[in-house]
Design a protein around this motif. Structure first.
Motif, PDB file in Angstrom:
ATOM      1  N   GLU A 177      50.666 -26.977   3.760  1.00 46.12           N
ATOM      2  CA  GLU A 177      50.222 -25.774   3.090  1.00 46.12           C
ATOM      3  C   GLU A 177      49.393 -26.429   1.937  1.00 46.12           C
ATOM      4  O   GLU A 177      48.217 -25.808   1.768  1.00 46.12           O
ATOM      5  N   LYS A 178      49.190 -27.647   1.491  1.00 50.80           N
ATOM      6  CA  LYS A 178      48.225 -27.951   0.604  1.00 50.80           C
ATOM      7  C   LYS A 178      46.876 -28.293   1.261  1.00 50.80           C
ATOM      8  O   LYS A 178      45.866 -28.192   0.654  1.00 50.80           O
ATOM      9  N   GLU A 179      47.064 -28.603   2.506  1.00 50.78           N
ATOM     10  CA  GLU A 179      45.875 -28.945   3.420  1.00 50.78           C
ATOM     11  C   GLU A 179      45.382 -27.667   3.401  1.00 50.78           C
ATOM     12  O   GLU A 179      43.774 -27.484   3.433  1.00 50.78           O
ATOM     13  N   GLN A 180      45.858 -26.547   3.800  1.00 50.73           N
ATOM     14  CA  GLN A 180      45.385 -25.097   4.129  1.00 50.73           C
ATOM     15  C   GLN A 180      44.672 -24.718   2.722  1.00 50.73           C
ATOM     16  O   GLN A 180      43.772 -24.273   2.694  1.00 50.73           O
ATOM     17  N   GLN A 181      45.426 -25.012   1.720  1.00 51.93           N
ATOM     18  CA  GLN A 181      44.914 -24.521   0.288  1.00 51.93           C
ATOM     19  C   GLN A 181      43.517 -25.148   0.054  1.00 51.93           C
ATOM     20  O   GLN A 181      42.762 -24.431  -0.285  1.00 51.93           O
ATOM     21  N   SER A 182      43.497 -26.360   0.435  1.00 51.91           N
ATOM     22  CA  SER A 182      42.219 -27.044   0.191  1.00 51.91           C
ATOM     23  C   SER A 182      41.008 -26.554   0.983  1.00 51.91           C
ATOM     24  O   SER A 182      40.005 -26.495   0.530  1.00 51.91           O
TER      25      SER A 182
ATOM     26  N   SER B 149      32.573 -22.208  12.041  1.00 49.65           N
ATOM     27  CA  SER B 149      33.264 -22.644  13.232  1.00 49.65           C
ATOM     28  C   SER B 149      34.214 -23.427  12.883  1.00 49.65           C
ATOM     29  O   SER B 149      35.558 -23.318  13.548  1.00 49.65           O
ATOM     30  N   ARG B 150      34.248 -24.544  11.989  1.00 54.46           N
ATOM     31  CA  ARG B 150      34.892 -25.602  11.631  1.00 54.46           C
ATOM     32  C   ARG B 150      36.375 -24.867  10.958  1.00 54.46           C
ATOM     33  O   ARG B 150      37.415 -25.058  11.168  1.00 54.46           O
ATOM     34  N   TYR B 151      35.798 -23.914  10.172  1.00 57.94           N
ATOM     35  CA  TYR B 151      36.867 -23.150   9.351  1.00 57.94           C
ATOM     36  C   TYR B 151      37.925 -22.400  10.262  1.00 57.94           C
ATOM     37  O   TYR B 151      39.058 -22.244  10.101  1.00 57.94           O
ATOM     38  N   GLN B 152      37.184 -21.886  11.319  1.00 53.70           N
ATOM     39  CA  GLN B 152      37.969 -21.005  12.262  1.00 53.70           C
ATOM     40  C   GLN B 152      38.930 -21.888  12.997  1.00 53.70           C
ATOM     41  O   GLN B 152      40.009 -21.558  13.382  1.00 53.70           O
ATOM     42  N   ILE B 153      38.336 -22.945  13.438  1.00 54.38           N
ATOM     43  CA  ILE B 153      39.315 -24.059  14.216  1.00 54.38           C
ATOM     44  C   ILE B 153      40.387 -24.533  13.513  1.00 54.38           C
ATOM     45  O   ILE B 153      41.562 -24.410  13.840  1.00 54.38           O
ATOM     46  N   HIS B 154      40.398 -24.825  12.018  1.00 53.45           N
ATOM     47  CA  HIS B 154      41.454 -25.383  11.295  1.00 53.45           C
ATOM     48  C   HIS B 154      42.424 -23.965  11.071  1.00 53.45           C
ATOM     49  O   HIS B 154      43.503 -24.314  11.020  1.00 53.45           O
ATOM     50  N   GLU B 155      41.948 -22.698  10.940  1.00 53.84           N
ATOM     51  CA  GLU B 155      42.958 -21.475  10.778  1.00 53.84           C
ATOM     52  C   GLU B 155      43.601 -21.639  12.127  1.00 53.84           C
ATOM     53  O   GLU B 155      44.926 -21.211  11.960  1.00 53.84           O
ATOM     54  N   GLU B 156      43.155 -21.793  13.434  1.00 49.64           N
ATOM     55  CA  GLU B 156      43.997 -21.760  14.530  1.00 49.64           C
ATOM     56  C   GLU B 156      44.931 -22.964  14.493  1.00 49.64           C
ATOM     57  O   GLU B 156      45.983 -22.936  14.727  1.00 49.64           O
ATOM     58  N   LEU B 157      44.374 -24.366  13.820  1.00 51.21           N
ATOM     59  CA  LEU B 157      45.259 -25.363  13.722  1.00 51.21           C
ATOM     60  C   LEU B 157      46.379 -25.421  13.020  1.00 51.21           C
ATOM     61  O   LEU B 157      47.572 -25.487  13.213  1.00 51.21           O
ATOM     62  N   PHE B 158      46.249 -24.614  11.979  1.00 54.90           N
ATOM     63  CA  PHE B 158      47.257 -24.478  10.694  1.00 54.90           C
ATOM     64  C   PHE B 158      48.345 -23.492  11.431  1.00 54.90           C
ATOM     65  O   PHE B 158      49.603 -23.496  11.223  1.00 54.90           O
ATOM     66  N   LYS B 159      47.942 -22.439  12.123  1.00 52.85           N
ATOM     67  CA  LYS B 159      48.716 -21.425  12.669  1.00 52.85           C
ATOM     68  C   LYS B 159      49.828 -21.960  13.758  1.00 52.85           C
ATOM     69  O   LYS B 159      50.813 -21.966  13.714  1.00 52.85           O
TER      70      LYS B 159
ATOM     71  N   SER C 207      45.945 -37.352  12.785  1.00 51.94           N
ATOM     72  CA  SER C 207      44.748 -37.069  11.339  1.00 51.94           C
ATOM     73  C   SER C 207      43.537 -36.495  11.837  1.00 51.94           C
ATOM     74  O   SER C 207      42.986 -36.435  12.842  1.00 51.94           O
ATOM     75  N   LYS C 208      42.985 -35.871  10.549  1.00 50.85           N
ATOM     76  CA  LYS C 208      41.729 -35.101  10.797  1.00 50.85           C
ATOM     77  C   LYS C 208      40.563 -35.782  10.028  1.00 50.85           C
ATOM     78  O   LYS C 208      40.771 -36.216   9.064  1.00 50.85           O
ATOM     79  N   SER C 209      39.294 -35.491  10.720  1.00 47.51           N
ATOM     80  CA  SER C 209      38.221 -36.330  10.223  1.00 47.51           C
ATOM     81  C   SER C 209      37.983 -35.375   8.679  1.00 47.51           C
ATOM     82  O   SER C 209      38.026 -34.208   8.765  1.00 47.51           O
ATOM     83  N   ARG C 210      37.111 -36.044   7.969  1.00 50.75           N
ATOM     84  CA  ARG C 210      36.928 -35.679   6.669  1.00 50.75           C
ATOM     85  C   ARG C 210      35.215 -35.573   6.567  1.00 50.75           C
ATOM     86  O   ARG C 210      34.626 -35.864   7.383  1.00 50.75           O
ATOM     87  N   LEU C 211      34.822 -34.401   5.389  1.00 52.72           N
ATOM     88  CA  LEU C 211      33.577 -34.374   5.340  1.00 52.72           C
ATOM     89  C   LEU C 211      32.895 -35.746   4.510  1.00 52.72           C
ATOM     90  O   LEU C 211      33.447 -36.428   4.114  1.00 52.72           O
TER      91      LEU C 211
ATOM     92  N   VAL D  15      32.842 -30.837  -0.429  1.00 52.16           N
ATOM     93  CA  VAL D  15      33.325 -31.925  -0.187  1.00 52.16           C
ATOM     94  C   VAL D  15      34.290 -32.236  -1.163  1.00 52.16           C
ATOM     95  O   VAL D  15      35.620 -32.719  -0.770  1.00 52.16           O
ATOM     96  N   ILE D  16      34.181 -31.911  -2.409  1.00 54.67           N
ATOM     97  CA  ILE D  16      35.018 -32.133  -3.516  1.00 54.67           C
ATOM     98  C   ILE D  16      36.072 -31.083  -3.186  1.00 54.67           C
ATOM     99  O   ILE D  16      37.274 -31.585  -3.512  1.00 54.67           O
ATOM    100  N   LYS D  17      36.057 -30.081  -2.794  1.00 55.12           N
ATOM    101  CA  LYS D  17      37.074 -29.184  -2.499  1.00 55.12           C
ATOM    102  C   LYS D  17      38.031 -29.463  -1.626  1.00 55.12           C
ATOM    103  O   LYS D  17      39.373 -29.122  -1.821  1.00 55.12           O
ATOM    104  N   GLU D  18      37.566 -30.296  -0.553  1.00 49.45           N
ATOM    105  CA  GLU D  18      38.463 -30.878   0.469  1.00 49.45           C
ATOM    106  C   GLU D  18      39.108 -32.204   0.096  1.00 49.45           C
ATOM    107  O   GLU D  18      39.716 -32.764   1.045  1.00 49.45           O
ATOM    108  N   LYS D  19      38.955 -32.486  -1.035  1.00 46.24           N
ATOM    109  CA  LYS D  19      39.718 -34.035  -1.535  1.00 46.24           C
ATOM    110  C   LYS D  19      41.189 -33.871  -1.214  1.00 46.24           C
ATOM    111  O   LYS D  19      41.717 -34.936  -0.715  1.00 46.24           O
ATOM    112  N   GLU D  20      41.676 -32.686  -1.583  1.00 45.47           N
ATOM    113  CA  GLU D  20      43.258 -32.662  -1.519  1.00 45.47           C
ATOM    114  C   GLU D  20      43.581 -32.551   0.002  1.00 45.47           C
ATOM    115  O   GLU D  20      44.591 -33.171   0.479  1.00 45.47           O
ATOM    116  N   PHE D  21      42.656 -32.045   0.799  1.00 41.41           N
ATOM    117  CA  PHE D  21      42.766 -32.078   2.353  1.00 41.41           C
ATOM    118  C   PHE D  21      43.010 -33.291   2.771  1.00 41.41           C
ATOM    119  O   PHE D  21      43.693 -33.923   3.552  1.00 41.41           O
TER     120      PHE D  21
END
Length: 222
Positions: A98-103, A139-149, A5-9, A41-47
């Motif tokens: 996909e929901k995680e990525q959208q969040s 940097s965090r966003y870039q890492i998640h993009e690579e993770l998602f890929k 699992s992934k850490s949250r904000l 933080v609210i935007k990442e609730k679905e994540f």
């Protein structure tokens, strides 16, 4: 097959002065930045909500994978049945991812507002800390993009493997080659996930340091 699992904000509550002010135009750049950071933080609730079901689905799939490995080709019909069940679980994993990525993308869009707010800041020390925070989040966003890929690639490989299990003429060497591909891509996912969690924890810490340096009275919450 990961069970990670992934850490949250971190959610941070500010004093009522800002919360009740209601008008962004009357806020200082620091106040505006606080509003954006907590909206992120609210935007990442679905994540956050995708983490438990993803882990559970990965564990369920692992059980089915182990069952297929234990079956012999004389039980071909059972192999096909279990493989189809595993594919259904993988498709559910894909939907959650996909929901995680959208969040995360929604969070990223909100965070883009930080750039214009930074331009309004005059205090060098505070601005430097805010820019450091911004760079860390990017940097965090870039890492998640690579993770998602990589995770998406892993899902593709997983489905291919279960389709191969359903093929009576499949060779052991083909299965072994596919499993190697799967292991390699999920090793990347594990590394991405570790980097993502580390970056998230660093960001949360830096955000608190920024708030304190900016003189914002805060209270952490879960």
């Amino acid at each position: 097959m990961l069970g990670i699992s992934k850490s949250r904000l971190l959610v941070v509550i500010m004093g009522l002065v800002l919360v009740l002010s209601g008008c962004l135009n009357s806020q200082t750049p620091v106040d505006k930045l606080y509003s954006v950071l907590e909206q992120v933080v609210i935007k990442e609730k679905e994540f956050e909500e995708q983490q438990e079901p993803l882990v559970n689905l990965e564990k369920e799939e692992k059980v089915l994978y182990d069952k297929i490995i234990s079956l012999g080709m004389k039980e071909y019909d059972e192999i096909v049945k279990v493989a189809d069940e595993a594919i259904q679980i993988i498709e559910k994993r894909s939907l959650h991812m996909e929901k995680e990525q959208q969040s995360i993308q929604s969070s990223k869009k909100e965070f883009q507002k930080v750039t214009s707010i930074l331009e309004e800041m005059d205090e060098t020390d505070i601005k430097d800390k805010a820019e450091e925070l911004s760079a860390m989040m990017e940097s965090r966003y870039q890492i998640h993009e690579e993770l998602f890929k990589n995770y998406t690639q892993g899902i593709k490989y997983d489905i291919e493997l279960y389709e191969m299990f359903k093929n009576k003429d499949i060779q052991l060497e083909q299965l072994e080659a596919q499993i190697i591909k799967i292991n390699e891509v999920y090793q990347k996912v594990l590394e991405n996930n570790e980097d993502f969690n580390k970056k998230t924890e660093e960001y949360n810490k830096k955000k608190l340091e920024f708030y304190k340096a900016a003189g914002i009275e805060i209270k952490e919450t879960t």
